[in-house]
Motif scaffolding. Structure first.
Motif, short mmCIF file in Angstrom:
data_model
loop_
_atom_site.label_atom_id
_atom_site.label_comp_id
_atom_site.label_asym_id
_atom_site.label_seq_id
_atom_site.Cartn_x
_atom_site.Cartn_y
_atom_site.Cartn_z
N ASP A 82 0.81 -1.11 0.00
CA ASP A 82 0.14 -0.18 0.10
C ASP A 82 0.79 1.30 -0.02
O ASP A 82 0.58 2.21 -0.49
CB ASP A 82 -1.10 -0.01 1.32
N TYR A 83 1.93 1.23 0.81
CA TYR A 83 2.69 2.35 0.95
C TYR A 83 3.46 2.76 -0.39
O TYR A 83 3.66 3.62 -1.12
CB TYR A 83 3.85 2.40 1.88
N SER A 84 3.95 1.57 -1.19
CA SER A 84 4.32 1.42 -2.27
C SER A 84 3.68 2.08 -3.51
O SER A 84 3.88 2.94 -4.33
CB SER A 84 5.17 0.21 -2.87
N ALA A 85 2.21 1.71 -3.28
CA ALA A 85 1.29 2.18 -4.55
C ALA A 85 1.06 3.56 -4.12
O ALA A 85 1.00 4.40 -5.23
CB ALA A 85 0.13 1.28 -4.32
N GLN A 86 0.96 4.07 -2.75
CA GLN A 86 0.62 5.53 -2.75
C GLN A 86 1.88 6.49 -3.17
O GLN A 86 1.86 7.38 -3.70
CB GLN A 86 0.42 5.80 -1.12
N ASP A 87 3.13 5.80 -2.85
CA ASP A 87 4.18 6.52 -3.46
C ASP A 87 4.13 6.62 -4.88
O ASP A 87 4.50 7.67 -5.52
CB ASP A 87 5.60 5.69 -2.98
N ALA A 89 3.82 10.15 -6.94
CA ALA A 89 4.98 10.50 -7.96
C ALA A 89 4.37 10.84 -9.27
O ALA A 89 4.83 11.50 -10.16
CB ALA A 89 6.08 9.34 -8.06
N ALA A 90 3.37 9.94 -9.66
CA ALA A 90 2.80 10.26 -10.90
C ALA A 90 2.14 11.77 -11.08
O ALA A 90 2.07 12.25 -12.25
CB ALA A 90 1.72 8.98 -11.27
N ARG A 91 1.13 11.75 -9.73
CA ARG A 91 0.69 13.19 -9.93
C ARG A 91 1.74 14.21 -10.06
O ARG A 91 1.35 15.08 -10.69
CB ARG A 91 -0.14 13.14 -8.75
N ILE A 92 2.84 14.09 -9.40
CA ILE A 92 3.52 15.05 -9.37
C ILE A 92 4.30 15.37 -10.69
O ILE A 92 4.43 16.63 -11.12
CB ILE A 92 5.10 14.96 -8.32
N THR A 119 2.97 14.66 -13.48
CA THR A 119 1.79 15.17 -14.62
C THR A 119 1.72 16.71 -13.97
O THR A 119 1.62 17.59 -15.25
CB THR A 119 0.63 14.58 -14.06
N ARG A 120 1.64 17.23 -12.89
CA ARG A 120 1.27 18.43 -12.59
C ARG A 120 2.47 19.46 -12.29
O ARG A 120 2.41 20.46 -12.00
CB ARG A 120 0.19 18.43 -11.32
N GLY A 121 3.43 18.81 -11.92
CA GLY A 121 4.79 19.56 -11.70
C GLY A 121 4.94 19.63 -10.03
O GLY A 121 4.23 19.41 -9.44
N PRO A 122 6.26 20.19 -9.74
CA PRO A 122 6.57 20.01 -8.39
C PRO A 122 5.94 21.19 -7.43
O PRO A 122 5.87 20.87 -6.26
CB PRO A 122 8.16 20.31 -8.44
N ASP A 123 5.29 22.10 -8.25
CA ASP A 123 4.56 22.93 -7.32
C ASP A 123 3.20 22.21 -6.62
O ASP A 123 2.64 22.91 -5.70
CB ASP A 123 3.95 23.92 -8.45
N HIS A 124 2.99 21.35 -7.29
CA HIS A 124 1.70 20.64 -6.63
C HIS A 124 2.35 19.38 -5.68
O HIS A 124 1.15 18.59 -5.25
CB HIS A 124 0.92 19.85 -7.57
N ALA A 125 3.20 19.28 -5.26
CA ALA A 125 3.77 18.22 -4.16
C ALA A 125 3.19 18.74 -2.98
O ALA A 125 3.32 19.80 -2.53
CB ALA A 125 5.29 18.17 -4.35
N PRO A 126 2.80 17.82 -2.22
CA PRO A 126 2.42 18.02 -0.79
C PRO A 126 3.82 18.45 -0.02
O PRO A 126 4.73 18.32 -0.15
CB PRO A 126 1.90 16.64 -0.17
N ARG A 127 3.29 19.38 0.91
CA ARG A 127 4.34 19.99 1.94
C ARG A 127 4.38 19.39 3.26
O ARG A 127 3.38 19.03 3.75
CB ARG A 127 4.35 21.39 1.95
#
Length: 110
Positions: A88-93, A97-100, A102-110
């Motif tokens: 599950d943790y690997s799938a979440q990672d 990573a795929a969302r980041i 696609t959207r770029g580093p500005d959308h990474a959670p802080r």
């Protein structure tokens, strides 16, 4: 009344968690094998000693084998839980990573 303290962060290392799950699975197998051997030995005690002593020894080894089986089942269940958590943790990672990506580093959670 004071406000609750913020929750502590935990770090999960999926590879380490999976390695621990694999070790527990091996341990569970060894405990199950030992339980079978112990039960077999109990029957030998009965045949060798006979009477009360044989029954006492057989009962003790049978109960010990039962305890080993409980431990084996619990270790196996925990191994499965840890393995599922690692997956599950690997799938979440991967999803993050795929969302980041696609959207770029500005959308990474802080």
């Amino acid at each position: 009344m004071s406000s609750p303290s913020p929750p502590e962060r935990i770090t999960v290392l999926p590879d380490a968690l999976e390695a621990l799950a694999a070790e527990l699975a091996v341990l569970a197998g060894e405990l199950a094998e030992d339980a079978d051997l112990c039960r077999s030995t109990g029957h030998s005690f009965l045949a060798a000693l006979g009477d009360v002593e044989g029954w006492t020894a057989q009962t003790a080894t049978t109960r010990w084998a039962g305890l080993q089986e409980v431990l084996a089942d619990s270790a196996s269940a925990l191994a499965g839980t840890l393995s599922a958590a690692a997956a599950d943790y690997s799938a979440q990672d991967r999803s993050l990573a795929a969302r980041i990506a696609t959207r770029g580093p500005d959308h990474a959670p802080r």
